[in-house]
Write a protein that holds these residues in place. Structure first.
Motif, PDB file in Angstrom:
ATOM      1  N   GLY B  10       0.796  -1.227   0.000  1.00 19.26           N
ATOM      2  CA  GLY B  10       0.000   0.000   0.000  1.00 19.26           C
ATOM      3  C   GLY B  10       0.822   1.268   0.000  1.00 19.26           C
ATOM      4  O   GLY B  10       0.499   2.213  -0.709  1.00 19.26           O
ATOM      5  N   THR B  11       1.867   1.280   0.795  1.00 18.33           N
ATOM      6  CA  THR B  11       2.755   2.451   0.815  1.00 18.33           C
ATOM      7  C   THR B  11       4.195   1.940   0.845  1.00 18.33           C
ATOM      8  O   THR B  11       4.437   0.795   1.234  1.00 18.33           O
ATOM      9  N   PRO B  12       5.136   2.780   0.449  1.00 18.71           N
ATOM     10  CA  PRO B  12       6.536   2.322   0.421  1.00 18.71           C
ATOM     11  C   PRO B  12       7.034   1.955   1.818  1.00 18.71           C
ATOM     12  O   PRO B  12       6.529   2.464   2.827  1.00 18.71           O
ATOM     13  N   ALA B  13       8.043   1.106   1.851  1.00 16.50           N
ATOM     14  CA  ALA B  13       8.661   0.735   3.128  1.00 16.50           C
ATOM     15  C   ALA B  13       9.434   1.930   3.682  1.00 16.50           C
ATOM     16  O   ALA B  13       9.930   2.763   2.926  1.00 16.50           O
ATOM     17  N   SER B  14       9.510   2.005   4.996  1.00 19.96           N
ATOM     18  CA  SER B  14      10.314   3.053   5.621  1.00 19.96           C
ATOM     19  C   SER B  14      11.756   2.559   5.742  1.00 19.96           C
ATOM     20  O   SER B  14      11.998   1.385   6.042  1.00 19.96           O
ATOM     21  N   ALA B  15      12.704   3.465   5.536  1.00 19.48           N
ATOM     22  CA  ALA B  15      14.116   3.082   5.637  1.00 19.48           C
ATOM     23  C   ALA B  15      14.678   3.347   7.029  1.00 19.48           C
ATOM     24  O   ALA B  15      15.860   3.156   7.273  1.00 19.48           O
ATOM     25  N   ASN B  58       4.024   7.156  -3.214  1.00 18.92           N
ATOM     26  CA  ASN B  58       3.809   7.749  -1.903  1.00 18.92           C
ATOM     27  C   ASN B  58       2.317   7.802  -1.604  1.00 18.92           C
ATOM     28  O   ASN B  58       1.485   7.891  -2.510  1.00 18.92           O
ATOM     29  N   SER B  59       2.004   7.755  -0.315  1.00 19.40           N
ATOM     30  CA  SER B  59       0.585   7.744   0.057  1.00 19.40           C
ATOM     31  C   SER B  59      -0.071   9.058  -0.363  1.00 19.40           C
ATOM     32  O   SER B  59       0.576  10.100  -0.465  1.00 19.40           O
ATOM     33  N   PHE B  60      -1.374   8.969  -0.604  1.00 22.38           N
ATOM     34  CA  PHE B  60      -2.088  10.081  -1.213  1.00 22.38           C
ATOM     35  C   PHE B  60      -3.346  10.437  -0.408  1.00 22.38           C
ATOM     36  O   PHE B  60      -3.724  11.590  -0.281  1.00 22.38           O
ATOM     37  N   CYS B  80      -3.249   4.906   5.116  1.00 23.11           N
ATOM     38  CA  CYS B  80      -2.107   5.074   4.199  1.00 23.11           C
ATOM     39  C   CYS B  80      -1.296   6.309   4.544  1.00 23.11           C
ATOM     40  O   CYS B  80      -0.086   6.334   4.311  1.00 23.11           O
ATOM     41  N   THR B  81      -1.929   7.331   5.078  1.00 25.19           N
ATOM     42  CA  THR B  81      -1.216   8.584   5.377  1.00 25.19           C
ATOM     43  C   THR B  81      -0.897   8.732   6.861  1.00 25.19           C
ATOM     44  O   THR B  81      -0.261   9.710   7.246  1.00 25.19           O
ATOM     45  N   CYS B 170      -8.351   8.051  -9.076  1.00 25.98           N
ATOM     46  CA  CYS B 170      -7.552   7.798  -7.872  1.00 25.98           C
ATOM     47  C   CYS B 170      -6.181   8.445  -7.959  1.00 25.98           C
ATOM     48  O   CYS B 170      -5.442   8.463  -6.987  1.00 25.98           O
ATOM     49  N   SER B 171      -5.824   8.903  -9.164  1.00 25.65           N
ATOM     50  CA  SER B 171      -4.540   9.587  -9.412  1.00 25.65           C
ATOM     51  C   SER B 171      -3.332   8.662  -9.374  1.00 25.65           C
ATOM     52  O   SER B 171      -2.192   9.133  -9.384  1.00 25.65           O
TER      53      SER B 171
END
Lengths: 83, 946
Positions: B10-15, B58-60, B80-81, B170-171
Motif C-alpha cells: 500500500g505504501t513504500p517501506a520506511s528506511a 507515496n501515500s495520497f 495510508c497517510t 484515484c490519481s
C-alpha cells in the motif's frame, strides 16, 4: 589507408598515449601493448615495416618495434596444425 | 506454475532504523518508524481495503477506503497517510468502518459501468476486489444519475488504451508518471465531478509527451488503463520471472502467459535493477518474437548472389563444419573466427569463445563490445584493476552530485534514467558533459547545474581541465590518495595535470566550453558531497576513448569518490549483456574474468578443462578480421546475434571484408544486413525461448528463463554445441546451468555463481566467491582490485578526424528511446510509430546556411561515404555539430563513419565524423543499389527441405 599503413597509424596512436610517460617508460610500454593485443602476424608486419618504411613510424613506436624485433620475431601461428 | 501476485503493502517501506511497536487488531507488530499503518498491517497479513494506495507510490489519502480507528484518537484516519506510533491500538474492521467503506464504494460504483463479465480486467480489478472486500450489496443511488459512461476511449497508444468511463480518478496513474517515471505527462484536469485524467495538454496519449513506459497502466486499479494485449487475449494464467533483453539496465519482468503465448510483460517488483519499473521497450516491444519475418529454418547457399535454400539443421551444421575445416586446411588455422553478441547469454557467449579457442584452435574471437565499451575494459583495468562499473544502481540514492559524461540515460537506459531523475528531484545536483542538450539538461523538475556542450572529440581536454582545477585549487582528497592510491603515479599525474596546457583556458580552445563553466563544474564535483560519474558511448567511441575512461577514473580517485555508496565510476552499458559478454572471455586476448591468454597458469586451467592445447597469442579483433579478409587471409566467420554490417563503422569496408570471405555463418532471428553476405543462416532464438543468464551494467547476474519452446527447434546455445560437435569438439551440457557451473569452476570472480543460487537470491553481483558468497554490490571498498589505485597520464590528443572546408560539420551518433541498437527487434514492433526513420539533427544556423528546413531530405557525406535522410532543425545540437541515430538499415549512418578508432582497443570513433550536409532530392546511388542488393539477397527458394 592500406593494411600496412593502418598498422603504422595504430602504432603511432599507441605511441602518442604513452609518450607522456617519457621515453624510458614509454618504449617498453608500447612494446608490451603490441605484444598483448596484436596478433603475431600484425607484429611481424610492423617489424617488417622497420625495413621497408620505418619513416612512417614515430620515434617512440619505432623504438618499441625495434625492441620487439630484438626480442625475436613473434611465432606465426597461422601455419600451425588444424586441431 | 501459477500467476505470481506480489504483495502490495500500500505504501513504500520506511528506511528508518528506529522501530515502533503498536497493536493492530489485537496483535502486536514492530515496524520501522515512519511506516504507515496500512503497510504495518499488511506486514502482519492484514489487508486494509484501498484503492488510491499502492506501494510503488507515496501515500495520497484520496479514496477514503483505508480508514481505521485508533484508540484514543478522534475520527477515522486514512491508514495510508497515518504513520505508526509507539503503543497505539488500531482497529481495521469495525461496524463503523464497514459502513463508511460501503458508502464510499457505493459512490464509486454508482458511476462505474457494470460490465465486469466482459471487462478485460475481469479477475484483475482492484475495484471489483474492494467491492467484494467491503461487502457491497447494493447501490442506493441507482445508475441513472450523472456519469461518465459515454466518455470516449483513447486508443491512440499502440500498446495500451485509456477508457475514462472506468476511471475512478484515484490519481495512481498521474502519480506513477511523476514519482516513478518522472515524465509528468499526466494530470487531473478539471475539478470535482468533472475531474478526469488528461495526457499532456488534454491530448491523445500518443500525441502527448507520454513516453509509454507503462507505469500508469501498471498502477491503474481498474481497466481504465490496460494493455491492448490483455484486451485482445484475456487474463494470463501463469507467470515466469525473466530478464529483459534490451539495454544494460537489466530489468526483470514477469512474463505473464497463457500457455506459450505472452499476454504481457510486467516489471517485477523484486527486480533489484528496476524495482518494478520498465520502459517502452522492455514492457511492450516484445512482439518481434512472433514477427512474420522471423526465420525459423536453417538456410544455405553456395554464393551470396544465390537465393537461400531452406534446409535441415543437420545439413546446415554439417556445411558450417565442413567449410570451416576446408578453409583452415586451405588457408591456415587462423583463417576463421567468431563473433559473440551482447544480446546473447553468458552461457552462449562462453560457448562461442570456447568453440573458437578449443575448436577452431585460435583466439580469433571478438564481441560487439569492441565497438562500444572495450575502452572501459582497458581504462578501468589500468586504473582500478578490473573492467567493471563500481556501484549498484541503488547507490544513487546516496549521491549528491551526478556527473553524466557522453550518455543519455533517459533514452538509452530509461529505467535508470527515471531513477536518476528521482534523485535529482530530491536535491542531488547535476553536471552534464555532452555535445547535445540531452533531456536531463532540462526536463520537468530537473535542471543541470552545469551543461558542458563540448565539441565532439574534446572529452579528454575537458576532463583534464577539471582535474587541473581540482589539483591546483587544493581540492584533492589527500587522505584517500595517501591511503588508497599509488603515490608515485599520483605525484606524476598531479605534476602533469597542473601544467597550464591542461588548464581550463586551453580546454576552452579545444572544446568551446567556457573556462569558467569547467572550473565551476570541477568545484562542484570535488566539493559537492558524494559525486558519482555515469558515462556512456560518448566517452568510449573516440580515438581517445580509453584515455577518457582513465581521465574519469583519475577524477574519482583524486577526489576520493570511489569505494562507497553514492559515488563511483559507472559505465552505462548499451546492450543487455555487454558486461557479461566481456566477462565471458569474448575478447581475443583474454579468457573469462579478464585473464590474458598468455598467462600460462590460466591457460593451463582451460587446457585441462577442455582437453585441448590452446593458443597463447592474442587473436584478431573485429576490425582486424575485416582487414585480414580484405587482404585475403581471413575466410570464414561465425557471427552469433550481431549485425556488423549495420552496426560497425565504415560500412563499405565491412561489406568488402564480408564479401571477401568464403563462408560467413549468421545466427540471428532475422535476415539482418550481415546476412546479405552470408552463406549459412542459422535461426536464432529470442530471450523468451531459452534459459541462461545476463549480466547488467552493475555486474548483476540474472536469470533469463524460457517461457516458450524455441520456435526454430533449438536454442542458441544448442546450436553452438552442434557446430562444436561437428568440428570434433565435444560439448556435453544438458542445460545452461551446467555451462555456468563450468564458468564458475574456471573463473575466480564467478566461483560462487550457480543457477541454484540465482534462483534462491534473485541475482548476485560479481565478484561472487567464497569470500563474498552473495556477491559484491560496491567494488574497491577496502582496496582496489589491483591493490593501489593507479593514476594514468592522459595527454589530450585531438582526433585526426577534423572538420575541413569540404566537410565543415562534425557528426555524432546516438540512440532514441523507442529504438534499440540496429533496430532489428524494435523496428519489428509498434515502436516504429515513434521513430520510423533516422533523422539528422542540425542547428538552425547551419540549416539556414544550407537552405534546409525540418523534414527536408538532406545528403550527409563524409570522406567514407554518403547517405540521405530527413533533417530535423533543432538547437539541441550546437552550431557546427549534427547528430543522428543508426536504427534503420536504409539510412546506414555507418556508411559515413570512418575507420578511425581508439588507440588502445580499436573501438570505432563513431562520435566524431567530419561531414557536409546538403539538400537532396532522394536516396544516394549507394542506397538505391544496396536496397536492391538486400532484396535480392533475401530471396528464399519456395521448396522446403525434406
Amino acid at each position: 589507408m592500406s593494411h600496412d599503413e593502418k598498422l603504422d597509424y595504430m602504432a603511432n596512436q599507441i605511441g602518442k598515449f604513452f609518450a607522456a610517460q617519457g621515453e624510458e617508460r614509454a618504449v617498453p610500454a608500447i612494446a608490451e601493448h603490441l605484444r598483448k593485443f596484436w596478433t603475431p602476424r600484425m607484429r611481424a608486419t610492423i617489424v617488417a615495416r622497420l625495413q621497408s618504411d620505418a619513416a612512417r613510424l614515430d620515434p617512440l613506436p619505432r623504438r618499441a618495434v625495434e625492441r620487439l624485433a630484438a626480442q625475436g620475431a613473434a611465432p606465426d601461428s597461422a601455419t600451425a596444425a588444424v586441431p | 506454475m501459477a500467476l505470481i501476485k506480489e504483495i502490495d503493502y500500500g505504501t513504500p517501506a520506511s528506511a528508518s532504523s528506529d522501530v515502533v511497536t503498536l497493536t493492530i487488531d489485537g496483535q502486536q507488530v514492530t515496524v520501522p518508524a515512519g511506516t504507515s499503518i496500512m503497510h504495518a498491517a499488511m506486514q502482519m497479513g492484514t489487508q486494509i481495503p484501498k484503492l488510491c494506495a499502492t506501494d510503488s507510490l507515496n501515500s495520497f489519502g484520496s479514496c477514503r477506503l483505508c480508514l481505521v480507528e485508533i484508540e484514543g484518537r478522534p475520527g477515522t484516519p486514512a491508514s495510508c497517510t497515518t504513520p505508526v506510533a509507539p503503543g497505539i491500538t488500531v482497529r481495521t474492521q469495525t461496524p463503523r468502518l464497514a459502513q463508511l467503506r460501503r458508502g464510499v464504494m457505493e459512490l464509486y460504483i454508482s458511476d462505474h459501468p457494470l460490465d465486469c463479465l466482459t471487462c478485460a480486467a475481469n479477475g484483475d480489478c482492484e475495484l471489483q476486489d474492494m467491492a467484494g472486500a467491503v461487502g457491497l450489496r447494493e447501490v442506493r443511488y441507482g445508475y441513472g444519475g450523472a456519469n461518465h459512461f459515454a466518455a470516449a476511449k483513447d486508443v491512440s497508444n499502440p500498446y495500451f488504451q485509456f477508457d475514462p468511463a472506468k476511471c475512478i480518478v484515484c490519481s495512481r496513474c498521474v502519480r506513477a508518471c511523476e514519482e516513478v517515471q518522472g515524465t509528468f505527462a499526466l494530470t487531473i484536469d478539471g475539478r470535482g465531478f468533472a475531474s478526469k485524467v488528461a495526457a499532456g495538454a488534454a491530448e491523445p496519449f500518443f500525441e502527448s509527451e507520454c513516453v509509454s513506459c507503462g507505469a500508469c497502466v501498471q498502477a491503474c486499479p481498474t481497466a481504465t488503463l490496460i494493455e491492448k494485449s490483455v484486451v485482445a487475449t484475456g487474463q494470463p494464467e501463469h507467470s515466469i520471472v525473466t530478464t529483459c533483453a534490451y539495454c544494460g539496465v537489466g530489468c526483470t519482468f514477469k512474463a505473464e502467459m497463457r500457455g506459450e503465448e505472452v499476454v504481457r510483460m510486467v516489471p517485477w517488483k523484486d527486480g533489484r535493477a528496476n524495482h518494478g519499473h520498465s520502459c517502452v521497450k522492455g514492457r511492450f516491444a516484445w512482439g518481434y518474437a512472433m514477427h512474420r519475418e522471423r526465420i525459423l529454418t536453417p538456410m544455405v547457399r553456395e554464393k551470396t548472389t544465390d537465393p537461400w535454400r531452406v534446409t535441415t539443421w543437420q545439413e546446415a551444421i554439417g556445411r558450417v563444419a565442413d567449410e570451416f575445416r576446408r578453409i583452415q586446411r586451405q588457408y591456415g588455422r587462423d583463417a576463421i573466427g567468431g563473433i559473440t553478441s551482447s544480446r546473447c547469454t553468458n552461457e552462449e557467449t562462453y560457448l562461442v569463445q570456447k568453440l573458437v579457442r578449443a575448436g577452431f584452435g585460435n583466439n580469433n574471437v571478438d564481441t560487439c563490445a569492441r565497438v562500444c565499451h572495450s575502452p572501459t575494459g582497458y581504462g578501468l583495468n589500468a586504473t582500478f584493476g578490473t573492467s567493471a562499473g563500481t556501484q549498484d544502481f541503488d547507490s544513487i540514492e546516496d549521491t549528491d552530485v551526478v556527473m553524466i559524461v557522453g550518455a543519455n540515460p533517459t533514452d538509452a537506459h530509461p529505467v535508470f534514467g527515471s531513477r536518476m531523475k528521482r534523485r535529482l528531484r530530491a536535491g542531488a545536483r547535476l553536471i552534464v558533459i555532452d555535445p547535445r542538450r540531452i533531456d536531463l539538461v532540462r526536463s520537468p523538475h530537473v535542471e543541470a547545474q552545469y551543461h558542458l556542450p563540448l565539441r565532439p572529440g574534446s572529452n579528454v581536454a575537458v576532463l583534464n581541465a577539471m582535474a587541473h582545477v581540482i589539483v591546483t585549487e587544493g581540492l584533492v582528497n589527500e587522505a584517500f590518495v595517501r591511503e588508497r592510491c599509488d603515490l608515485a603515479s599520483f605525484g606524476a599525474w598531479a605534476e602533469f595535470i597542473a601544467e597550464p596546457r591542461n588548464g581550463p583556458a586551453e580546454a576552452e580552445k579545444a572544446s568551446g566550453v567556457p573556462a569558467q563553466t569547467i572550473i565551476d563544474a570541477a568545484r562542484l564535483y570535488a566539493t559537492g558531497g558524494n559525486a558519482a560519474i555515469y558515462y556512456g558511448l560518448g566517452v568510449t567511441e573516440h580515438s581517445q576513448g580509453t584515455t577518457t575512461v582513465m581521465a574519469i577514473a583519475n577524477l574519482a580517485m583524486a577526489t576520493g569518490n570511489i569505494g562507497r555508496r553514492g559515488v563511483g565510476v559507472n559505465p552505462l552499458r548499451g546492450q543487455n549483456n555487454v558486461q557479461g559478454s566481456c566477462d565471458m572471455g569474448s575478447f581475443p586476448h583474454e579468457f573469462t574474468g579478464y585473464r590474458h591468454v598468455g598467462d600460462d597458469a590460466v591457460r593451463a586451467s582451460f587446457e585441462a578443462a577442455w582437453g585441448r592445447t590452446l593458443e597463447q597469442e592474442p587473436g584478431l579483433r573485429i576490425p582486424n578480421m575485416l582487414d585480414e579478409a580484405v587482404g585475403g587471409r581471413f575466410k570464414g566467420l561465425y557471427v552469433q546475434g550481431e549485425d556488423i554490417l549495420q552496426s560497425d563503422p565504415d560500412t563499405h569496408h565491412v561489406a568488402a571484408g564480408l564479401a571477401a570471405m568464403e563462408c560467413v555463418v549468421v545466427q540471428d532471428l532475422f535476415l539482418n544486413e550481415t546476412a546479405n553476405y552470408a552463406h549459412v543462416f542459422l535461426p536464432g532464438s529470442t530471450f523468451l525461448e531459452r534459459d541462461g543468464t545476463f549480466t547488467n551494467a552493475e555486474r548483476r547476474i540474472q536469470r533469463i528463463r524460457r517461457v516458450m519452446a524455441p520456435r526454430a527447434g533449438m536454442a542458441d546455445w544448442e546450436v553452438t554445441i552442434e557446430i562444436a560437435r561437428a568440428m570434433g569438439l565435444a560439448m556435453d551440457y544438458r542445460d545452461p546451468s551446467e555451462i555456468m557451473d563450468e564458468i564458475a569452476r574456471l573463473t575466480p570472480t564467478f566461483a560462487g555463481v550457480s543457477f541454484a543460487k540465482l534462483d534462491a537470491l534473485g541475482s548476485v553481483q560479481w565478484p561472487c566467491n567464497e569470500t563474498v558468497p552473495e556477491g559484491t554490490p560496491i567494488m574497491h571498498t577496502e582496496r582496489f582490485v589491483r591493490g593501489a589505485g593507479q593514476f594514468m597520464l592522459t595527454e589530450y590528443q585531438p582526433t585526426d578526424e577534423r572538420s575541413t572546408r569540404r566537410f565543415p560539420l562534425l557528426l555524432t551518433t546516438g540512440r532514441i528511446l523507442s529504438q534499440y541498437n540496429v533496430g532489428a527487434q524494435t523496428r519489428r514492433t509498434n515502436n516504429v510509430l515513434w521513430h520510423e526513420e533516422d533523422r539528422l539533427e542540425i542547428h538552425p544556423a547551419d540549416a539556414e546556411a544550407r537552405g534546409v528546413r525540418s523534414g527536408d531530405w538532406v545528403r550527409l557525406s563524409s570522406r567514407a561515404g554518403e547517405t540521405t535522410l530527413r533533417a530535423q532543425v533543432t538547437d539541441r545540437v550546437a552550431p557546427g555539430v549534427v547528430y543522428t541515430t543508426f536504427h534503420h538499415p536504409m539510412t546506414q549512418a555507418n556508411v559515413v563513419t570512418t575507420e578511425f578508432s581508439d588507440w588502445a582497443t580499436n573501438c570505432p570513433e563513431y562520435k566524431v565524423t567530419a561531414v557536409q550536409v546538403t539538400p537532396s532530392n532522394g536516396p544516394t546511388e549507394w542506397q538505391t543499389r544496396y536496397e536492391e542488393q538486400a532484396r535480392q539477397s533475401r530471396r528464399i527458394l519456395a521448396e522446403a527441405a525434406d
